[in-house]
Structure formats: structure tokens, C-alpha cells
Design a protein around this motif. Structure first.
Motif, mmCIF file in Angstrom:
data_model
loop_
_atom_site.group_PDB
_atom_site.id
_atom_site.type_symbol
_atom_site.label_atom_id
_atom_site.label_comp_id
_atom_site.label_asym_id
_atom_site.label_seq_id
_atom_site.Cartn_x
_atom_site.Cartn_y
_atom_site.Cartn_z
ATOM 1 N N PRO A 169 59.002 32.351 55.935
ATOM 2 C CA PRO A 169 59.450 33.242 54.638
ATOM 3 C C PRO A 169 59.471 34.675 55.050
ATOM 4 N N ASP A 170 60.438 35.310 54.731
ATOM 5 C CA ASP A 170 60.442 36.713 54.672
ATOM 6 C C ASP A 170 59.445 37.288 53.733
ATOM 7 N N ILE A 171 59.601 36.744 52.603
ATOM 8 C CA ILE A 171 58.908 37.314 51.424
ATOM 9 C C ILE A 171 58.068 36.141 50.780
ATOM 10 N N ILE A 172 56.549 36.421 50.443
ATOM 11 C CA ILE A 172 55.954 35.239 49.761
ATOM 12 C C ILE A 172 55.637 35.814 48.208
ATOM 13 N N VAL A 173 55.653 34.872 47.207
ATOM 14 C CA VAL A 173 55.620 35.326 45.795
ATOM 15 C C VAL A 173 54.657 34.228 45.161
ATOM 16 N N THR A 174 53.642 34.846 44.466
ATOM 17 C CA THR A 174 52.668 34.006 43.691
ATOM 18 C C THR A 174 52.912 33.964 42.159
ATOM 19 N N ARG A 175 52.636 32.925 41.826
ATOM 20 C CA ARG A 175 52.599 32.585 40.247
ATOM 21 C C ARG A 175 51.525 33.432 39.414
ATOM 22 N N PHE A 176 50.522 33.495 40.133
ATOM 23 C CA PHE A 176 49.266 33.967 39.467
ATOM 24 C C PHE A 176 48.604 35.037 40.460
ATOM 25 N N ASN A 177 47.684 35.899 39.726
ATOM 26 C CA ASN A 177 46.961 36.955 40.403
ATOM 27 C C ASN A 177 45.830 36.562 41.035
ATOM 28 N N GLU A 178 44.794 37.522 41.409
ATOM 29 C CA GLU A 178 43.597 37.092 42.150
ATOM 30 C C GLU A 178 42.497 37.489 41.082
ATOM 31 N N THR A 179 42.751 37.682 39.864
ATOM 32 C CA THR A 179 41.646 37.961 38.722
ATOM 33 C C THR A 179 41.125 36.827 38.217
ATOM 34 N N PRO A 180 39.679 36.451 38.644
ATOM 35 C CA PRO A 180 39.099 35.198 37.774
ATOM 36 C C PRO A 180 38.883 35.304 36.426
ATOM 37 N N GLY A 181 38.981 34.334 35.756
ATOM 38 C CA GLY A 181 38.705 34.069 34.266
ATOM 39 C C GLY A 181 40.034 34.255 33.467
ATOM 40 N N ILE A 182 41.235 34.673 33.975
ATOM 41 C CA ILE A 182 42.456 34.762 33.040
ATOM 42 C C ILE A 182 43.052 33.352 33.028
ATOM 43 N N THR A 183 42.864 32.617 34.126
ATOM 44 C CA THR A 183 43.711 31.144 33.851
ATOM 45 C C THR A 183 42.758 29.944 34.677
ATOM 46 N N ILE A 232 44.833 33.867 45.752
ATOM 47 C CA ILE A 232 43.824 34.308 46.557
ATOM 48 C C ILE A 232 44.336 33.854 48.255
ATOM 49 N N LEU A 233 44.513 32.564 48.122
ATOM 50 C CA LEU A 233 44.845 31.963 49.385
ATOM 51 C C LEU A 233 46.365 32.652 49.806
ATOM 52 N N ALA A 234 47.006 32.713 48.930
ATOM 53 C CA ALA A 234 48.460 33.013 49.465
ATOM 54 C C ALA A 234 48.282 34.724 49.984
ATOM 55 N N HIS A 235 47.450 35.399 49.347
ATOM 56 C CA HIS A 235 47.226 36.927 50.026
ATOM 57 C C HIS A 235 46.368 36.622 51.361
ATOM 58 N N GLU A 236 45.579 35.806 51.377
ATOM 59 C CA GLU A 236 44.754 35.810 52.626
ATOM 60 C C GLU A 236 45.864 35.201 53.845
ATOM 61 N N ALA A 237 46.484 34.408 53.463
ATOM 62 C CA ALA A 237 47.295 33.612 54.427
ATOM 63 C C ALA A 237 48.611 34.594 54.894
ATOM 64 N N PHE A 238 48.759 35.445 53.829
ATOM 65 C CA PHE A 238 49.958 36.451 54.358
ATOM 66 C C PHE A 238 49.431 37.257 55.631
ATOM 67 N N GLY A 239 48.192 37.678 55.750
ATOM 68 C CA GLY A 239 47.753 38.458 56.576
ATOM 69 C C GLY A 239 47.396 37.546 58.055
ATOM 70 N N LYS A 240 46.942 36.457 57.750
ATOM 71 C CA LYS A 240 46.375 35.659 58.889
ATOM 72 C C LYS A 240 47.427 34.679 59.728
ATOM 73 N N ALA A 241 48.767 34.217 58.773
ATOM 74 C CA ALA A 241 49.836 33.894 59.537
ATOM 75 C C ALA A 241 50.306 34.250 60.783
ATOM 76 N N GLY A 242 50.289 35.815 60.759
ATOM 77 C CA GLY A 242 50.780 36.330 61.892
ATOM 78 C C GLY A 242 50.045 36.668 63.033
ATOM 79 N N ASP A 243 48.445 36.247 62.750
ATOM 80 C CA ASP A 243 47.673 36.348 63.629
ATOM 81 C C ASP A 243 46.985 35.241 64.548
ATOM 82 N N LYS A 244 47.465 35.698 65.967
ATOM 83 C CA LYS A 244 47.261 34.362 66.962
ATOM 84 C C LYS A 244 45.850 34.025 67.032
#
Length: 829
Positions: free
Chosen positions: A150-164, A173-185
Motif C-alpha cells: 500500500p501507499d497509505i495505511i489507515v487505522t480505525r483506532f488510535n494508540e491510546t489505551p482505555g478508550i476502546t 499499535i501494530l499498524a504504526h510499528e509495521a509501517f516502519g518495519k515493512a521497509g526495513d530489510k
């Protein structure tokens, strides 16, 4: 009037049951798909469960922007509840998987999953990661990103615990971390055997005022906005109407949604990536020129669209081949793979080519001979010639070439034998035993896939306008119904027979007890003959039986029931009773669970044929139980296993006098949510308790519950729950009858519980109620509403959010003992 007609036609096209053939699409939809060819932007949406995805946004991306959209759901929703039937756990996960696929077939997106097992509600991401194993889930997310690119990743939720829900937060949290790691060999480098690294350009959170409902302060001006409420004249429907059809596929969750029209604004918070923070799709190169060797493709697609004749779509076939040849020369990528698939479908649709590879049987077993037909109809003026049809890894081929004349049916036969070692059609993620956290998938290339590939697929080779054209046609089961008409379903490979224990659990209440256990042998082919044997736990034995456990010449879909008396051992606990059938030199030890609903294709789960045996000290008081159906659970089956006589009650037609014959009555989960007759006639239950009856109500939710007090004394339902199943439950009044009669309840009775303690507890209640238990999840205040008991007239009322509907099928001894106490009349009465 014309627009209304167009809308009806489009809804018919996209909502056509998966059990029927999808006819060739209209010229307007062909043009819509051609316009999508122009665009190379890809968007991946990420969340935790089926139904979490924003179908408005996905429908808009796919059909408004005409980009490629995908949805990655961490789980298959296995830990939820089912409002349309009895399936829970693996069966429910399979239903929700298919509902997501149905949703994507409507809004146009692709569907992906991780290996995460939905273990139930989680209050924070830490608990979720502890159950799943964060690194394994992160690996799955990176794998999907590297495959979908993908060119863009969009999450439905944010990273703040306790809201949902904790799963929701974990997905962000996984989406944000995977965003950085997918391009790292150096991250998950073992994947690079199959895929290349991929770095998405940007990541956003798809926020809304809901996330700020507790604290207020949602400021629209702080966020990037996108109006997703447009209308597409080619499709005759707005993206929000399309989204409602997509979301309404989640029928097991009662998520039918009315369509909306007009402006619909979605908001996005920029998280990371390229500099532009003002527009969602700014700085994204949407052209083919971004691919090496792709600069000429854009011009050819523009020519395709400009010259398209809706009355003669076959005139575009040669230009489609030109574009196909150019794309095939590109380096491998997700764009190349998906666009070639789109081109294949466009060529088929422009030729008006009908194709169906089918057989007259829904199932086959290893070593069976299958006779299948490939039906082809050329419904255009294009020159189409059949060259061959073949099956991979199977001796089945037809290479009698013939020209496909206009609108003439051509049937090609393929006869083949299913290999002896051919695998059964069990969903791939259920092939290995799983723990509470992750499904075990040993084949890396299966991870992320929503479902199995078809059991068999014909590779069909044609010549169209002189050009070689190859496509795949999966084997289907075709039948006709006097009500539904032509029905097309998947074809599955299954064992020759299915072994089903009639009860999921058998309860023994004393050592050396003799009890009859029944099981069915259902034949899935004609003339099945064999012998049944049982593998008992140590110390258990079959009471001497003169008859051999054999069946002979059992016709397809017919069953034979065996009732076998088994004597329990002396050691208390949970055990497994396994069954095997010997058919010639073939040994079968499987149960085939068939799942059939009109809104999804028929499904099968193929698991080991076994029953849980529970030896526990369970005493019951009373014998006859009435059961009022709710949203679907197996509590009534568990009651029968305990030794009760159980009858289902039609609360609308039964008289107050007839109710008196029951020692106790129990309402299924969410009975007041889904059983309108119970809502109307709940006064009968008050009369029943006044005359001395015991009435137990399992959990209900405030959602869809009428604003009426259905209880003998007021109580207020909430979303309070205890999600950690190991949480210590303290006894508020250890001397209370429900903790002492007819079974003495101790802390040991709360050992071995699964998924949770309970859910949707009352938060406030009248003083007539006595709370029995108190407990809480780590870091939370004590919850006292899991079990409330009140005297009413001469009888007793019980309201409980304890998860009996999960614990009883899991064979938890303490759950059986406590349930028996709750259904017992007070000793003093």
C-alpha cells in the motif's frame, strides 16, 4: 424512475447470493472497471475484528477514487456472539470470515487476516499482546503490507489505551510499528524469501467524534477531511449506500444498516510519512510512470476508455490485450498482479463469456472419481476458440479444440480421480491445534489469506481474436431448487463419513457411573460400510456389548446412530473420548460440521471426532427445565447432559398454568434482545415466580433492548465485565443458598474457566437483589453484579452475566455445579 431502476439492478448485481452464479456485468460496470485501471494508488485499512472496518471509506476509495483498497483484520471474530445461529468459536470465526468476504465483494476491497485468535473482550492492548505474542502479530502485519504494497495505511483506532477494546488499540499499535518495519530489510528478514521490503508513504488514523465522546473536544479543524458521500452514475449508487450494503453483510452481529445519501465527511489524523499533512492523497504518485517501464501504459488505458462502445464491449478486447502485454513486461509487484487479474476479468466480461466448471455432487473423498463439466458460452461477436482445460496435479484434461459460436452452449467434460493423499477442505488456520492466542499456520505463504483456495481449479486456455488467453475456473457444486432456482456452491473434499457425538460434553457425577453416549455416523457418499471403534481414557470402559459397531451400505446423506453405555473411571477431571471408523483400508476419525446460511457460501469444518467426558461431583435438585430461546447457545444441551429433562418453551403460546410444570426456567443469552415474544409476555414469568418457580436470565445488552423493566425488581444493565478468566471470585455471603445447595461451591469451581468470567453485568440494582460474587480485572474497581439473586413471591429470580454459554461447552466442572445451584429452588421453600 430511471435512477431507481438502475439502483435496483446494481444492488442485485453486487448482493447476488454467493450461492448463485454472477452473470456477466453490464457495460456501465465494465467502464467503471476500465477507469480503475488508470490508477495505481493502494490503501490498506487496519483494525481488529470483522465489522471494525469503515465501509464508507473503503467503498469511497475503491469506487470514488477508483484506487485499490484492502482491509487487514487482526482476528476473524471467533470470540464474539452469534445472533443468527448456534455457532461459536471456530464456527463463528468461519461465518464472520465469509461475511467479510461478502462485504468486500460489494464494496470492492480485498480482505486479509493475521493469525490472531479472538479470545474475547480485552480491556487493554497489553493483555492482547500477552495472549497473542506481539512479535508474531507484528510479523503478520508486515507480511501483509509487503504483499499488498500500500501507499497509505489507515487505522480505525488510535494508540491510546482505555478508550476502546484492547484489541482495537493493539491493531493501531501494530499498524504504526509495521509501517516502519515493512521497509526495513533487517525486520523479519526470513520473509524476503518470498517478498520484497515495502515502505508505505504515509499512515493516518481515521478518527471521529466518537473517540472524544467521553471527554468532548472534537475539533474538526484539526484533522484532514474527505467527503466520502459521492455518487457514481456508472454504478447508479452512492458510496455511502454501497457501504451500507457492505456493512449489512455482518448478519451474525445484527449489523444491518440503512443506506444514507448526501455529504459524509471522514476525518484523519496524520501520523507519519511524507510531509504533506493537508490532503489524504497528496504526494502520492497515482500514475503508471512510477513503475519502471510503465510510462506507456497510461496512454493505452486512456485510449481504451475513450474508444469504449457500451453497445459493443467486445470491440475493446484487442486493446485490453495490448495493455495486458505491456503490464506483463513489468517487474513483479502487487500492482502488476492485481491489474492483470482485473484485465482477465475485463476480457471475459467484454466477450460476454459465461463459464462454469461444475459437478453434481457437493463433496468428494480421496480416491473418488469426479465427473465435471465446463460450460462455456460466447455471448459476443468476438472470435473465441476453446483450446484446452486441465487440472493441476490431477489427471484431468480436455484438449478437443472447438470454436465457440455466438450464444451456443459448449460443454467440455473433465473426469478425474481425487488423489489418495489429497487434503481435506478444512480451513487452513484450523488444521493445527491452537492455543488461546494464535492459530498455528506452518505455511508462510498462507498467512494473510482470507480462505482456502478452491479444492480444484481448471486452467482454461482459449484463443480470443487470435490471442492466447488463459484463466482459472474453480470447481463448483451445481444444483436446482424449486424455491431458490439455480444454486452454485463450493465443492469440498471431505472424509467418506462424518462421526458426530450427539452431545459435546458428557457429565458423570460419580465414579463407576454408567451412562449411554450416542453418536451418529453420516455417510457423505453412497454405500459406505465400516466398523466403529472408541478410544477411551484410562480407567473408563465400555459396558459389555454383544453387538458389533458396524454399518453396511449406508446411502449418501443417511445416518446410523449408535448408543453405547460407558462406565466412568475413578479420577475426577476432564477427558477426551475419541471415535474412529474403519472403511476398508481407510481409517476415518473426523467430524464434518456443515454451516449453511443463505447470505454466505456453504462452509465445512473438519475436526477430530471426539467428545469431552467430565467426571465431577454435580448434584441437581429438580428434574424438569424449561428453556426460552435467545440469540443462540448450547446451555440447553448442557442441561440435558447433566440429567435434566429439558423442553423448549414458546412463551407466546404457553399458558401460565403450563409453566408450573417446570422446576426452573432459563432464558438463553440475550433472550430479551432478540425474542420479541418474551418482551411482550414477560408478565407470565413474574406469575411463574410468584407461584414458586425459579427463573434464571442470562446476560442481555442495552443495545436493542426496549425501555421496559422486564425484571421483578429494577436493575440497570451496563457494559461491566471481567475479561481475565483467572480472576479470583470472592464470595460476598458464603452461606447463601446458591453457594451451598445442592453443591458446596468453592474457589476450585472457578478454575479452568475459558475466555472470560462474564460480561454485561448490571451496575445498579434494587435492594431486593443480593449480589453473590465480587471480582475485578487487574487495576479495576471490584464488580459485584456478575450474579444477582432475589426472592420473588414463593419463587426465585436469578440474573447473571457469568459466561455459562462458554464454560459449559468447554466442560468446566465448576460451571455445571454452580448452574445446578442456581436452578434449584431455595431449600426453605
Amino acid at each position: 424512475m430511471r435512477n431507481i431502476f438502475a439502483l435496483i439492478i446494481f444492488i442485485f448485481t453486487v448482493q447476488l447470493s454467493n450461492a448463485q452464479v454472477k452473470e456477466a456485468v453490464s457495460s456501465s460496470e465494465i467502464l467503471h472497471q476500465m477507469e480503475k485501471l488508470k490508477n495505481t494508488t493502494r490503501v490498506l485499512y487496519m483494525a481488529a475484528h470483522p465489522d471494525d472496518e469503515n465501509t464508507r471509506f473503503i467503498a469511497y476509495v475503491e469506487n470514488g477514487k477508483k484506487f485499490d483498497a484492502g482491509y487487514l483484520s487482526l482476528t476473524r471474530g471467533d470470540g464474539g456472539q452469534n445472533v443468527i445461529g448456534p455457532e461459536l468459536r471456530e464456527g463463528l470465526g468461519l461465518i464472520r470470515t465469509q461475511e467479510l468476504l461478502k462485504a468486500r465483494s460489494i464494496d470492492g476491497g480485498q480482505q486479509f487476516f493475521t493469525r490472531a485468535n479472538d479470545f474475547g473482550y480485552s480491556k487493554n492492548p497489553k493483555e492482547a499482546f500477552n495472549k497473542w505474542g506481539k512479535e508474531k502479530l507484528l510479523s503478520d502485519a508486515v507480511w501483509v503490507i509487503r504483499n499488498f504494497q500500500p501507499d497509505i495505511i489507515v487505522t480505525r483506532f488510535n494508540e491510546t489505551p482505555g478508550i476502546t477494546h484492547g484489541h482495537h488499540t493493539a491493531s493501531a499499535i501494530l499498524a504504526h510499528e509495521a509501517f516502519g518495519k515493512a521497509g526495513d530489510k533487517n525486520s523479519f528478514s526470513e520473509q524476503l524469501k518470498w517478498v520484497n521490503v515495502w515502505q508505505p508513504k504515509k499512515i493516518y488514523w481515521n478518527t471521529s467524534s466518537w473517540f472524544f465522546s467521553r471527554n468532548g473536544g472534537f475539533d474538526e479543524d484539526k484533522y484532514i477531511s474527505e467527503d466520502v458521500g459521492g455518487y457514481d452514475p456508472l454504478l447508479g449508487i452512492s458510496y455511502t449506500e454501497l457501504a451500507a450494503l457492505s456493512r449489512s453483510s455482518h448478519k451474525s452481529q445484527a449489523f444491518g444498516t440503512a443506506g444514507s445519501r448526501g455529504e459524509e465527511v471522514e476525518y484523519f489524523e496524520y501520523w507519519e510519512g511524507s510531509d504533506s499533512k493537508q490532503k489524504l492523497f497528496a504526494d502520492i504518485d497515482n500514475s503508471w510512470s512510477k513503475l519502471k517501464g510503465g510510462s506507456g501504459i497510461q496512454k493505452e488505458i486512456e485510449k481504451l476508455i475513450k474508444e469504449f462502445n457500451p453497445k459493443k464491449p467486445e470491440n475493446s478486447i484487442n486493446q485490453l490485450f495490448t495493455i495486458k502485454d505491456l503490464i506483463e513486461e513489468l517487474d513483479d509487484s502487487a500492482i502488476k498482479k492485481d491489474k492483470l487479474k482485473a484485465l482477465e476479468e475485463l476480457i471475459i466480461n467484454c466477450a460476454g463469456l459465461y463459464n462454469l466448471f461444475y459437478t453434481s455432487n457437493p463433496y468428494g473423498s480421496p480416491e473418488d472419481k469426479i465427473s465435471a463439466n465446463l460450460e462455456l458460452v460466447n455471448r459476443s461477436s468476438a472470435e473465441v476458440e476453446f483450446i484446452s482445460a486441465s487440472l493441476a496435479n490431477v489427471e484431468g484434461v480436455n484438449n478437443e479444440s472447438v470454436a465457440l459460436e455466438y450464444n451456443q452452449v459448449e460443454i467440455k467434460k473433465l473426469v478425474f480421480n481425487i488423489p489418495q493423499d489429497f487434503p481435506y477442505s478444512n480451513p487452513y488456520w484450523l488444521n493445527e491445534p491452537s492455543d488461546n492466542g494464535l492459530y498455528i499456520v506452518k505455511n508462510q505463504e498462507l498467512i494473510g489469506k482470507p480462505e482456502n483456495d478452491p479444492s480444484f481449479t481448471a486452467t482454461v486456455v482459449l484463443k480470443i481474436n487470435g490471442k492466447d488467453f488463459k484463466f482459472s475456473s474453480p470447481l463448483k457444486f451445481k444444483s436446482s431448487d424449486r424455491i431458490k432456482g439455480e444454486i452454485i456452491q463450493p465443492f469440498y473434499v471431505v472424509p467418506p463419513v462424518s462421526i458426530e457425538f450427539l452431545e459435546e460434553v458428557s457429565i458423570y457425577t460419580s465414579s463407576g457411573q454408567e451412562k449411554e453416549i450416542s453418536l451418529n455416523i453420516k455417510s457423505l457418499k453412497d454405500n459406505a460400510s465400516g466398523e466403529l471403534s472408541l478410544d477411551l481414557p484410562k480407567g473408563w470402559e465400555i459396558v459389555e456389548n454383544d453387538k458389533k459397531l458396524i454399518f453396511e451400505n449406508l446411502l449418501k446423506d443417511n445416518s446410523k446412530t449408535f448408543s453405547i453405555k460407558i462406565k466412568s473411571g475413578t479420577k475426577p477431571g476432564k477427558f477426551s473420548l475419541k471415535a474412529t471408523v474403519q472403511i476398508g483400508n481407510v481409517e476415518v476419525n473426523k467430524n464434518v460440521q456443515e454451516i449453511q446460511y443463505d447470505h454466505i457460501p456453504n462452509q465445512v469444518i473438519i475436526q477430530n471426532a471426539e467428545q469431552q467426558l467430565v467426571l465431577a461431583d454435580v448434584q441437581i435438585a429438580g428434574s424438569k427445565i424449561g428453556y426460552i430461546e435467545g440469540a443462540g447457545d448450547a446451555v440447553d444441551e448442557a442441561l440435558k447432559a447433566m440429567g435434566y429433562e429439558v423442553e423448549n418453551i414458546d412463551i407466546e403460546s404457553i399458558s401460565p398454568e403450563e409453566l408450573k410444570k417446570y422446576d426452573a426456567i432459563i432464558a438463553g443469552i440475550r433472550a430479551y434482545n432478540v425474542n420479541e415474544a418474551l418482551q411482550i409476555h414477560y408478565g407470565k414469568m413474574k406469575n411463574y415466580m410468584e407461584s414458586g418457580g425459579v427463573y434464571m436470565v442470562q446476560y442481555n445488552t442495552t443495545y436493542s433492548l426496549p425501555d421496559t423493566d422486564f425484571w421483578p425488581y429494577p436493575l440497570i444493565l451496563s457494559r461491566d465485565r471481567i475479561t481475565v478468566e483467572e480472576t479470583e471470585m470472592e464470595f460476598i455471603n458464603p452461606k447463601h443458598e446458591v453457594l451451598n445447595y445442592p453443591n458446596k461451591i468453592t474457589n476450585q469451581d472457578f478454575e479452568g474457566w475459558v475466555q472470560e468470567r462474564g460480561l454485561y453485568f448490571p451496575s445498579n440494582w434494587d435492594s431486593h437483589y443480593e449480589p453473590i460474587l465480587v471480582g475485578n480485572d487487574p487495576g479495576e474497581t471490584p464488580k459485584r453484579g456478575s450474579l444477582l439473586v432475589a426472592d420473588y413471591g414463593k419463587g426465585k429470580f436469578v440474573y447473571t452475566g457469568l459466561s455459562f454459554f462458554r464454560e459449559l461447552p468447554a466442560g468446566v466442572p465448576g460451571a455445571y455445579r454452580l448452574l445446578a445451584n442456581l436452578l434449584a429452588a431455595n431449600p426453605q421453600h
